[in-house]
Design a protein around this motif. Sequence first.
Motif, short mmCIF file in Angstrom:
data_model
loop_
_atom_site.label_atom_id
_atom_site.label_comp_id
_atom_site.label_asym_id
_atom_site.label_seq_id
_atom_site.Cartn_x
_atom_site.Cartn_y
_atom_site.Cartn_z
N ILE A 34 0.77 -1.18 0.05
CA ILE A 34 0.12 -0.02 -0.14
C ILE A 34 0.74 1.27 -0.10
O ILE A 34 0.55 2.43 -0.67
N LEU A 66 -4.30 7.02 3.29
CA LEU A 66 -4.88 6.70 1.97
C LEU A 66 -5.72 7.95 2.07
O LEU A 66 -6.48 8.46 3.16
N LEU A 77 -7.52 3.57 -3.29
CA LEU A 77 -6.79 2.38 -3.57
C LEU A 77 -7.90 1.41 -3.33
O LEU A 77 -8.49 1.41 -2.17
N GLU A 78 -8.18 0.29 -4.27
CA GLU A 78 -9.15 -1.00 -3.94
C GLU A 78 -8.46 -2.14 -4.63
O GLU A 78 -7.79 -1.88 -5.64
N ASN A 112 -7.85 -5.92 2.41
CA ASN A 112 -8.84 -5.17 2.55
C ASN A 112 -8.88 -4.73 4.05
O ASN A 112 -9.09 -3.33 4.18
N TYR A 116 -6.79 3.98 5.70
CA TYR A 116 -7.88 5.17 5.05
C TYR A 116 -8.03 5.65 6.71
O TYR A 116 -8.08 6.85 6.61
N ILE A 125 -6.00 -1.73 4.08
CA ILE A 125 -6.35 -0.76 3.31
C ILE A 125 -7.41 -0.01 4.12
O ILE A 125 -7.29 1.37 4.22
#
Length: 517
Positions: free
Chosen positions: A203, A246, A259-260, A234, A241, A237
Amino acid sequence: MTVTVYVPNDSGALSLGAGRIAAAIEKEAQQRGLDIKLVRNGSRGMFWLEPLVEVETSEGRIGYGPVQLKDIPGLFDADFLNGGKHTLEVGTIDEIPYFKKQQRLTFARIGLTDPVSLDDYLAHEGYRGLKNALAMSGADIVKQVTDSGLRGRGGAAFPTGIKWNTVLNTPSEQKYIICNADEGDSGTFSDRMVMEDDPFVLIEGMTIAGIAVGATQGYIYLRVEYPHAHRALNTAIEKAYQAGYLGDNIQGSGKKFDLEVRLGAGAYVCGEETSLMESLEGKRGLVRFKPPLPAISGLFGQPTVVNNVISLASVPIILDKGGEYYRDFGMGRSRGTLPIQLAGNIKYPGLVELAFGLTLRELLYEYGGGSASGRPIKAVQVGGPLGAYLPESQFDTPLDYEAFAAIWAVVGHGGIVVFDDTVDMAEMARYSMEFCAIESCGKCTPCRIGSTRGEEVIKDIIAGRDLHKNIPLLRDLCDTLLNGSLCALGGMTPYPVLSALNHFPEDFGITEQASAA
Ligand SMILES: Cc1cc2nc3c(=O)[nH]c(=O)nc-3n(C[C@H](O)[C@H](O)[C@H](O)COP(=O)(O)O)c2cc1C
Ligand code: SF4
């Protein structure tokens, strides 16, 4: 006093029972009234020791493995929580030669930390590269990556800095960063380990790439067969966030990066970057003509960086310690380190990260310990299913892109699959053609038709039919595939086929008499 016990949550360890071991250790500790903190770390990559249980002691982390359920009461009886002696004890992990001799840059945290703990990531030098990058111009970030000498670890070894520079200098409202996490090569698992065992490093690498080239959206194209990686990514991420690593205003810098993860349905050719983008756009994974290069017109026609997991995961340390630091490892034009994956018929399979330059022989015998069967190693296939088969006479070749090219072989993604002397290389050549036929996207004739005809010809050769006619025919067909295919799936299938034929002619029924005739 609370003792910290580590049991890996990596799918390699889980497949060997690590999940049940973790639960049983917790239960046993509870029953004995002992206070433990159980951490689910990543794998150290020494798969013959998995499930490898580690205990934090004043002497460092002591390992026990491979642990089975029946061993757990005995481990407690032997006071393993204080590093007690037991037949499964392997000593301090850092002192195991297989591990100690490695040069872990990209894999520095793997096996050490809890992969989905942001605190653990930050405590182990995480996000230092991004911090530096946020204070730099895009051009300066790209310069560091160029100076590092990093070349794409997905297979083609294209210089990452040059690719990024093209995207940086192509004006557009929208640019993309794609992480190629399709990892389709046989015998490879380094991408999987990064995603499961240190997802934040990927990431961070993608975020740095986005900030460098001016891309605000990233996608990780992940093969569907990696459910553990999917979950770990996931989770990480979401945490990134929440902590402002992010999103719209990364660490208050005013810079944005989203980002995904997107799942691929499972086709080898969808690892080819243009086919991957078709798939991401929701279409069938057909290879595109090049030019235009993805860096100019990629996803949805916009400038796009497509990089392999390892390439992107190597970026944070480059931005943390500087391009020069990374460049100091390696040989010739192969700079930095490569996470090498030892698989197949090998006594000590696993992940070995080392600077480029050591020989295959060192890897196979000093690290791998020879074949698992104890028989002589006859051949190794390096670089996935499109890589050449190397015979024993080539084992002194150093791991270096140019040295491999000089013997008509490829380093690729660094996967090494080992075969002992029971392997039939004609059968392996037939299988390469079959693989190409099954995985072909069908866009160009040499690959679509040639692979099926190729398998038929090799079957005829194996049956001993008309060798004087069929061997030249096979060579001719390989020539057409090499020179007439649109992408490397058809274009490189001749590598395993012809290397098998050239190095092991006897397996094709070619005797000196037959070749003289
Ligand atoms: C048939 C085929 C399959 C490929 N599969 C992968 C893959 O699984 N992962 C990957 O990173 N690159 C794969 N590649 C290479 C990509 O096309 C591309 O070169 C790479 O993603 C670029 O990233 P890098 O410069 O960081 O290596 C494949 C190429 C071909 C021709
Ligand atoms: S070489 Fe094969 S996979 Fe590649 S474009 Fe042609 S048909 Fe498709």
